[in-house]
Design a protein around this motif. Structure first.
Motif, mmCIF file in Angstrom:
data_model
loop_
_atom_site.group_PDB
_atom_site.id
_atom_site.type_symbol
_atom_site.label_atom_id
_atom_site.label_comp_id
_atom_site.label_asym_id
_atom_site.label_seq_id
_atom_site.Cartn_x
_atom_site.Cartn_y
_atom_site.Cartn_z
ATOM 1 N N ILE A 229 49.658 -33.197 4.223
ATOM 2 C CA ILE A 229 48.613 -32.258 3.819
ATOM 3 C C ILE A 229 47.269 -32.775 4.302
ATOM 4 O O ILE A 229 46.974 -33.962 4.204
ATOM 5 C CB ILE A 229 48.594 -32.064 2.291
ATOM 6 N N CYS A 230 46.454 -31.864 4.828
ATOM 7 C CA CYS A 230 45.102 -32.222 5.269
ATOM 8 C C CYS A 230 44.080 -31.367 4.519
ATOM 9 O O CYS A 230 44.210 -30.140 4.471
ATOM 10 C CB CYS A 230 44.949 -32.002 6.777
ATOM 11 N N MET A 231 43.098 -32.029 3.920
ATOM 12 C CA MET A 231 41.988 -31.324 3.293
ATOM 13 C C MET A 231 40.775 -31.471 4.211
ATOM 14 O O MET A 231 40.343 -32.585 4.509
ATOM 15 C CB MET A 231 41.694 -31.915 1.911
ATOM 16 N N ILE A 232 40.241 -30.339 4.682
ATOM 17 C CA ILE A 232 39.107 -30.354 5.603
ATOM 18 C C ILE A 232 37.837 -30.119 4.809
ATOM 19 O O ILE A 232 37.655 -29.056 4.205
ATOM 20 C CB ILE A 232 39.277 -29.286 6.700
ATOM 21 N N PHE A 233 36.945 -31.103 4.799
ATOM 22 C CA PHE A 233 35.774 -31.102 3.916
ATOM 23 C C PHE A 233 34.499 -30.889 4.721
ATOM 24 O O PHE A 233 34.130 -31.719 5.551
ATOM 25 C CB PHE A 233 35.697 -32.433 3.160
ATOM 26 N N LEU A 234 33.840 -29.751 4.466
ATOM 27 C CA LEU A 234 32.542 -29.475 5.079
ATOM 28 C C LEU A 234 31.405 -29.685 4.093
ATOM 29 O O LEU A 234 30.289 -29.984 4.486
ATOM 30 C CB LEU A 234 32.484 -28.041 5.615
ATOM 31 N N GLY A 235 31.686 -29.507 2.811
ATOM 32 C CA GLY A 235 30.666 -29.670 1.785
ATOM 33 C C GLY A 235 30.477 -28.409 0.975
ATOM 34 O O GLY A 235 30.795 -27.303 1.404
ATOM 35 N N GLY A 236 29.978 -28.562 -0.252
ATOM 36 C CA GLY A 236 29.762 -27.432 -1.140
ATOM 37 C C GLY A 236 30.749 -27.428 -2.284
ATOM 38 O O GLY A 236 31.734 -28.173 -2.296
ATOM 39 N N LYS A 237 30.514 -26.560 -3.271
ATOM 40 C CA LYS A 237 31.325 -26.575 -4.490
ATOM 41 C C LYS A 237 32.769 -26.157 -4.241
ATOM 42 O O LYS A 237 33.686 -26.674 -4.884
ATOM 43 C CB LYS A 237 30.689 -25.692 -5.564
ATOM 44 N N ASP A 238 33.000 -25.228 -3.311
ATOM 45 C CA ASP A 238 34.371 -24.813 -3.017
ATOM 46 C C ASP A 238 35.167 -25.966 -2.409
ATOM 47 O O ASP A 238 36.343 -26.169 -2.730
ATOM 48 C CB ASP A 238 34.380 -23.620 -2.061
ATOM 49 N N ASP A 239 34.522 -26.746 -1.546
ATOM 50 C CA ASP A 239 35.196 -27.891 -0.934
ATOM 51 C C ASP A 239 35.448 -28.993 -1.959
ATOM 52 O O ASP A 239 36.476 -29.685 -1.896
ATOM 53 C CB ASP A 239 34.368 -28.429 0.229
ATOM 54 N N ARG A 240 34.531 -29.161 -2.906
ATOM 55 C CA ARG A 240 34.746 -30.161 -3.954
ATOM 56 C C ARG A 240 35.923 -29.763 -4.838
ATOM 57 O O ARG A 240 36.707 -30.607 -5.277
ATOM 58 C CB ARG A 240 33.471 -30.343 -4.785
ATOM 59 N N GLU A 241 36.056 -28.473 -5.100
ATOM 60 C CA GLU A 241 37.206 -27.987 -5.868
ATOM 61 C C GLU A 241 38.500 -28.188 -5.082
ATOM 62 O O GLU A 241 39.527 -28.620 -5.628
ATOM 63 C CB GLU A 241 37.016 -26.490 -6.181
ATOM 64 N N ALA A 242 38.447 -27.897 -3.779
ATOM 65 C CA ALA A 242 39.639 -28.020 -2.932
ATOM 66 C C ALA A 242 40.094 -29.471 -2.814
ATOM 67 O O ALA A 242 41.295 -29.764 -2.873
ATOM 68 C CB ALA A 242 39.355 -27.445 -1.545
ATOM 69 N N VAL A 243 39.153 -30.400 -2.671
ATOM 70 C CA VAL A 243 39.539 -31.806 -2.530
ATOM 71 C C VAL A 243 40.056 -32.361 -3.855
ATOM 72 O O VAL A 243 40.910 -33.254 -3.879
ATOM 73 C CB VAL A 243 38.368 -32.654 -1.971
#
Length: 375
Positions: A229-243
């Motif tokens: 599984i790969c989590m791609i992190f760009l930044g922001g609240k949605d990415d913090r929830e996803a990670v």
């Protein structure tokens, strides 16, 4: 028979016009039905207490959605220490019937062997519960309603059961090898977008392309390998929830999680606010220092948005599942200008890229939107 005076007729016409043309819009402005689902409390994965029960509402539209959704729930790593409560809602379009129906199958008197609206759904998730006995609880529901009101069934069930996450299947389905599009439902797409706009908790849209050539999590035991599984992190609240959700997945020893953070080559370029950057840095610091999980962390440097599709294409070929934040309204150097080319806005720029024909990946994609709080 008396005639109506012109003045009386004029007043009556004005009254009718006022009632039909002016008052309804005013009432719609003053009373917004979607506010009954509004999030005034934090109901998301990021702010869930450690090892507390994760409540998830999984929606099923078609029979093809059952196995991918069960595979996704298993990847979220339910355990006795950190259980998952799955509320499964089978949504059916109301055809040739006067009244909508909402059925709780726990309260249903008939046995599952008998005729049911959702027999396959009930039996499949009951087997899932038995396979992970003690780690998963399952409650199954069926809603038969008009397409315009289906999102209300989803959001009300999520609200009543204080779920932290709603999982929605993507509106398109593909053949077994992922090469041919076999279903494209505008009704389901509209439903997904409606849920995204008014949901009382976080929402995930799950894009599952192929059942052939791509393993599910149980195949890793037979192959003595890991589910990547790969989590791609760009930044922001949605990415913090996803990670946060991806980190939970990595507790499963069968799963190998890689977190890839996109960074700019030019340090002078500000792709986000200082506050957001501080929150992102702090959150990723906590993820990397988490001793209970084994996570591979990497950074991909890009000059501008023209390099982003190439990075997405290289990552899509290496993993079984990709987890991304939706990033609605996000202004970023990584996506600047790409929004205009997005076909499915509900997936966000990165989610749309990963599911596009240009990348042509068969990896599953999970797009996460964190709960939208009403402040």
């Amino acid at each position: 028979m008396q005639s109506v005076r012109p003045e009386t007729f004029t007043v009556a016409c004005l009254y009718i016009t006022l009632n039909s043309a002016v008052i309804p819009p005013i009432l719609r402005y003053l009373y917004d039905p979607s506010r009954m689902y509004a999030g005034y409390e934090k109901r998301n994965v990021q702010h869930l207490k450690l090892n507390s029960e994760l409540r998830i509402l999984s929606c099923i539209y078609r029979t093809d959605d059952i196995n991918p959704m069960i595979n996704l729930l298993e990847a979220i790593c339910p355990s006795r220490e950190s259980p998952v409560a799955a509320y499964v809602l089978h949504l059916l379009e109301l055809v040739g019937q006067a009244n909508p129906i909402f059925i709780s199958h726990k309260l249903q008197k008939c046995k599952t062997e008998e005729m049911s609206f959702s027999n396959n759904v009930i039996l499949s998730f009951e087997k899932f519960r038995k396979d992970l006995y003690g780690s998963v609880s399952v409650s199954t529901f069926t809603a038969v309603s008009m397409p315009d009101t289906m999102h209300g069934d989803v959001c009300m069930l999520a609200l009543n059961n204080t779920t932290s996450l709603i999982l929605l299947p993507f509106h398109q389905t593909w053949s077994g090898d992922g090469s041919v599009l076999i279903s494209d439902s505008n009704m389901i797409r509209s439903l997904n977008k409606s849920v995204l706009s008014v949901a009382p908790c976080s929402v995930g849209i799950f894009v599952y392309k192929s059942s052939h050539g791509r393993r599910n999590i149980n195949d890793t035991v037979l192959n003595m390998s890991s589910y990547k599984i790969c989590m791609i992190f760009l930044g922001g609240k949605d990415d913090r929830e996803a990670v946060t959700l991806a980190t939970r997945m990595s507790r499963d020893p069968r799963i190998n999680l890689t977190v890839v953070r996109m960074v700019t080559v030019d340090d002078k370029v500000k792709e986000k606010s200082e506050w957001d950057k501080m929150l992102d840095d702090e959150h990723l610091r906590d993820v990397k220092s988490n001793a209970s999980v084994d996570i591979l962390y990497a950074e991909k440097a890009v000059l501008d948005a023209t390099e982003t599709p190439g990075v997405m294409k290289s990552l899509a070929g290496e993993f079984d599942m990709l987890v991304v934040g939706r990033g609605k309204g996000r202004k970023s150097v990584f996506t600047d200008g790409l929004e205009e080319w997005s076909e499915f806005k509900e997936l966000g720029v990165i989610g749309d890229l990963l599911t596009s024909h240009d990348i042509n990946s068969q990896a599953s994609v999970l797009v996460i939107q964190q709960q939208q709080l009403m402040i």
